[in-house]
Design a protein around this motif. Structure first.
Motif, short mmCIF file in Angstrom:
data_model
loop_
_atom_site.label_atom_id
_atom_site.label_comp_id
_atom_site.label_asym_id
_atom_site.label_seq_id
_atom_site.Cartn_x
_atom_site.Cartn_y
_atom_site.Cartn_z
N ALA A 49 3.92 8.65 -3.88
CA ALA A 49 3.52 7.70 -2.84
C ALA A 49 4.66 6.81 -2.40
O ALA A 49 5.16 6.00 -3.17
N PRO A 50 5.08 6.95 -1.15
CA PRO A 50 5.97 5.96 -0.54
C PRO A 50 5.08 4.85 0.04
O PRO A 50 3.86 4.95 -0.01
N HIS A 70 3.59 7.94 -9.10
CA HIS A 70 2.75 6.89 -9.69
C HIS A 70 1.83 7.49 -10.76
O HIS A 70 1.16 8.49 -10.50
N ILE A 91 13.67 -1.23 -8.33
CA ILE A 91 14.03 0.11 -8.81
C ILE A 91 15.25 0.00 -9.72
O ILE A 91 16.26 -0.60 -9.34
N ASN A 147 15.05 11.50 1.66
CA ASN A 147 14.61 10.26 1.00
C ASN A 147 13.46 10.54 0.03
O ASN A 147 12.33 10.76 0.45
N PRO A 148 13.73 10.53 -1.28
CA PRO A 148 12.72 10.96 -2.27
C PRO A 148 11.57 9.96 -2.45
O PRO A 148 11.65 8.82 -2.00
N ILE A 187 8.45 8.04 -4.93
CA ILE A 187 8.14 7.54 -6.27
C ILE A 187 6.85 8.20 -6.76
O ILE A 187 5.89 8.34 -6.01
N TYR A 236 0.84 -1.20 0.00
CA TYR A 236 0.00 0.00 0.00
C TYR A 236 0.87 1.25 0.00
O TYR A 236 1.95 1.28 0.60
N VAL A 276 14.19 11.63 -10.82
CA VAL A 276 12.85 11.31 -10.32
C VAL A 276 12.57 9.83 -10.57
O VAL A 276 13.02 9.26 -11.57
N ALA A 277 11.85 9.22 -9.64
CA ALA A 277 11.46 7.82 -9.77
C ALA A 277 9.99 7.77 -10.19
O ALA A 277 9.15 8.45 -9.58
N THR A 316 17.17 16.11 -5.24
CA THR A 316 18.08 15.52 -6.23
C THR A 316 17.57 15.83 -7.63
O THR A 316 16.43 16.26 -7.81
N PRO A 349 19.73 7.40 -2.37
CA PRO A 349 18.39 7.23 -1.85
C PRO A 349 17.99 5.76 -2.00
O PRO A 349 18.36 5.12 -2.97
#
Ligand code: TXA
Ligand code: MG
Length: 323
Positions: A131-132, A57, A173, A52-53, A55, A27, A108-109, A105, A220
């Motif tokens: 959303a982490p 979605h 990742i 800590n960046p 992600i 989740y 981007v993820a 940074t 990260p």
């Protein structure tokens, strides 16, 4: 509140609120990725370190161009095989992405989660979701709406319930910042699958407890101490480890078989039929169950280091690291 109403979730998110969403991996704790105030709430709720960046979605790769993001050729190839799915791509950032999302940074993820409810939600929204995983920082990721509710229910207005996560560990990742793509985190898509499509990739640096700490992340996502269990967890072979005297307070996590040493109720076998995907799917709920027990020690078996077994071993290793 836990519910299944996509419109409620969409309205809250549009109004800058944080909502927990289901994905096939774990989740997520989601907010409008383009709204820095909304994103700041995620960091606060999770107590997540500012370095800590997060992600991003989205529902379709074609959106990336709209946000000024460029897709490298090998990423394009992976997109057509694994997205939507448990694979996250790290690429150079554009101005459309707030610095808070990328923790300052220049990368981007992004990922395209493969969950029907969340894809529908993302299609309704005019923005992507940062959303982490929906857990307090350092804790194990949630794989049910109830897991989220137990820890963060008081702090968020809505948890969108999409049932049990089917993959059960986070996305893989892969970084495209250098000419040769590099795996930064083991997860739901295996290295073997990735290399079948794009050839050799750099495997991520092997973690060691002293080399990488929360105070000194090499990158990260490389925080060594993570997935903290309440009780000490060691990785090893139950048959060769010297066991404490009181076996009622020792539990084990095994791949496919019970042993004759520990009480049966203290044994957690993740896949009786030798299926690593099933083991991955169950891992995080078992770690949560173990937290509820009165234990001195958890012994986790080393899993076969192939396929999604690499992700399982990685999470167990991180769970074994104490301060
Ligand atoms: O499966 C998943 O990826 C889940 C679901 C909710 O999508 N999300 C997730 O997010 O696991 P989180 O924040 O718990 O883990 C994301 C990891 C973090 O370790 C973060 O450091 C890394 O991705 N990450 C995010 N942006 C990055 C970037 N620009 N460069 C390198 N690593 C990044
Ligand atoms: Mg996480």
């Amino acid at each position: 509140m836990i519910g299944t109403d996509i419109d409620i979730a969409a309205n809250l998110l549009t109004n800058g609120q944080v909502v927990a969403i289901p994905t096939e991996t774990v989740y997520g704790l989601a907010a409008n990725a383009f709204n820095a105030n909304a994103v700041a709430k995620i960091y606060a709720i999770k107590n997540r370190p500012a370095f800590n960046p997060l992600i991003i979605h989205a529902h379709h790769p074609k959106q990336l161009a709209d946000w000024g993001l460029q897709v490298p050729t090998k990423m394009e190839m992976l997109l057509s095989h694994f997205s939507p799915g448990p694979l996250t791509y790290v690429i150079p950032k554009s101005n459309a992405i707030p610095d808070l999302v990328t923790a300052g940074t220049n990368a981007v993820a992004v990922r395209f989660p493969n969950h029907a409810i969340t894809l529908k939600l993302l299609q309704q929204l005019e923005f992507p979701l940062a959303a982490p995983s929906a857990n307090p920082s350092g804790f194990v990721s949630p794989t049910t709406a109830q897991h989220v509710n137990q820890q963060l229910g008081q702090q968020i207005p809505y948890i969108l319930d999409g049932g049990n996560c089917s993959v059960g560990v986070e996305s893989t990742i892969i970084s495209f910042l250098n000419p040769v793509p590099e795996i930064l985190r083991y997860g739901g898509v295996t290295i073997e699958e990735i290399e079948t499509v794009i050839g050799k990739v750099l495997d991520k640096p092997k973690l060691s407890g002293t080399q990488i700490t929360t105070d000194n992340p090499v990158a990260p996502g490389q925080l060594a101490k993570h997935y903290a269990t309440k009780h000490p967890l060691i990785i090893g072979n139950i048959n060769t480890i010297t066991l404490p005297k009181n076996l009622n307070k020792v539990a084990c996590i095994s791949f496919n078989a019970y042993n004759h040493l520990l009480p049966i109720e203290n044994q957690f076998v993740l896949s009786g039929n030798n299926n690593l995907a099933e083991a991955a799917q169950k891992l995080f709920s078992v770690l949560r169950q173990l937290n509820e027990m009165d234990l001195d020690l958890i012994i986790a078996e080393q899993f076969p280091d192939i396929g999604i077994g690499k992700a399982i071993n990685d999470r167990l290793y991180r769970a074994s690291i104490k301060n």
